[in-house]
Scaffold this motif. Structure first.
Motif, short mmCIF file in Angstrom:
data_model
loop_
_atom_site.label_atom_id
_atom_site.label_comp_id
_atom_site.label_asym_id
_atom_site.label_seq_id
_atom_site.Cartn_x
_atom_site.Cartn_y
_atom_site.Cartn_z
N VAL A 85 26.25 21.39 -5.79
CA VAL A 85 25.73 22.06 -4.61
C VAL A 85 24.24 22.36 -4.78
CG1 VAL A 85 27.96 23.04 -3.98
CG2 VAL A 85 26.42 24.35 -5.41
N SER A 86 23.57 22.65 -3.67
CA SER A 86 22.12 22.84 -3.68
C SER A 86 21.73 24.13 -4.40
CB SER A 86 21.58 22.87 -2.25
OG SER A 86 22.01 24.05 -1.60
N THR B 89 22.40 27.27 -2.18
CA THR B 89 23.83 27.54 -2.10
C THR B 89 24.33 28.08 -3.43
OG1 THR B 89 24.09 25.74 -0.49
CG2 THR B 89 26.10 26.53 -1.56
N SER B 90 23.81 27.54 -4.53
CA SER B 90 24.17 28.03 -5.86
C SER B 90 23.79 29.50 -6.00
CB SER B 90 23.45 27.22 -6.95
OG SER B 90 23.92 25.91 -7.00
N ASP C 107 23.49 31.68 -3.59
CA ASP C 107 24.40 32.47 -2.76
C ASP C 107 25.72 32.73 -3.49
OD1 ASP C 107 22.67 32.78 -0.61
OD2 ASP C 107 23.36 30.96 0.41
N ILE C 108 26.24 31.70 -4.16
CA ILE C 108 27.49 31.84 -4.93
C ILE C 108 27.27 32.85 -6.06
CG2 ILE C 108 29.09 30.65 -6.49
CD1 ILE C 108 28.59 28.10 -4.76
N GLU D 248 27.15 36.33 -4.78
CA GLU D 248 28.52 36.72 -4.40
C GLU D 248 29.28 37.19 -5.64
OE1 GLU D 248 32.55 34.35 -3.70
OE2 GLU D 248 30.89 33.57 -2.51
N ARG E 177 21.27 18.97 3.96
CA ARG E 177 22.65 19.46 3.94
C ARG E 177 23.30 19.15 2.60
NH1 ARG E 177 22.13 17.07 8.91
NH2 ARG E 177 23.54 15.33 8.44
N ALA E 178 23.86 20.17 1.97
CA ALA E 178 24.44 20.03 0.63
C ALA E 178 25.84 19.42 0.70
CB ALA E 178 24.50 21.39 -0.05
#
Length: 209
Positions: free
Chosen positions: A49-50, A53-54, A56-57, A60, A145-146
């Motif tokens: 993943v981008s 996005t990484s 964001d994970i 989280e 887009r990832a």
């Protein structure tokens, strides 16, 4: 499948070279500053993943929230750490069988592309001294887009001048396998069959081919 393919599209991390360990070290350095533990098990969720996005994970996992500006700053810091690590890369860090398999494909006249979320892909290929073996390099600088979105593989296929059915994707992550299938391509999974169940064929590495 492999005998008929006209285009081979490779993911980078875990397929061509194992830079996951450097991503892990860079992310862990960031999470230590943020005050929570980041494990290798957590790192598995970041595969394929981008960068954003990484992040964001990651946030989280730490149950943290930041402004977009702060997140961009943190992602930039992580990338600087990562680039420091990978600046030491050389051919010895190629995954087993990679160079031999790429040479075989070139001899057969198969188009070769890279399809990676990494924005450092070309830098890494140069460090590994294999950039010239790729006809197209599609990375995080060319797509938005990832994975599991198929954009990266669709773009690679287009740059090779081929149809999706003529291309085979080589991937080590579930998100990448899903992206390859969504692009209408057959997929060779590199890793464990129980993890990469959607792949058409699963091998442990390119040395098997």
């Amino acid at each position: 499948m492999l005998e008929q393919m006209k285009g081979a599209i490779f993911d980078l991390d875990g397929v061509i070279v194992d830079t996951a360990k450097y991503h892990f070290l860079a992310w862990r350095s960031l999470t230590e500053e943020l005050g929570f533990e980041f494990t290798e098990e957590h790192n598995e969720r970041l595969k394929g993943v981008s960068r954003m996005t990484s992040l964001d994970i990651l946030l989280e996992i730490g149950n943290l929230e930041f402004t977009e500006a702060k997140k961009l700053e943190m992602a930039g810091k992580k990338n600087r750490l990562y680039v420091e690590y990978i600046s030491q890369l050389d051919q010895s860090e190629l995954m087993p069988g990679v160079k031999e398999y790429l040479k075989r494909l070139r001899k057969r006249g198969v188009g070769i592309a890279l399809g990676s979320a990494s924005k450092n892909a070309l830098f890494i290929l140069d460090k590994l001294n294999i950039a010239r073996m790729f006809d197209a390099v599609i990375d995080g600088n060319k797509v938005s887009r990832a994975k599991p979105d198929p954009e990266v593989f669709q773009t690679a296929c287009h740059e090779l001048g081929l149809q999706p059915r003529e291309c085979v994707v080589f991937e080590d992550a579930q998100a990448g396998v899903a992206a390859g299938k969504a692009a209408g391509m057959q997929v060779v999974g590199i890793g464990k069959p129980e993890v990469l169940r959607e792949a058409d064929l699963v091998i442990t590495g390119l040395h098997e081919l």
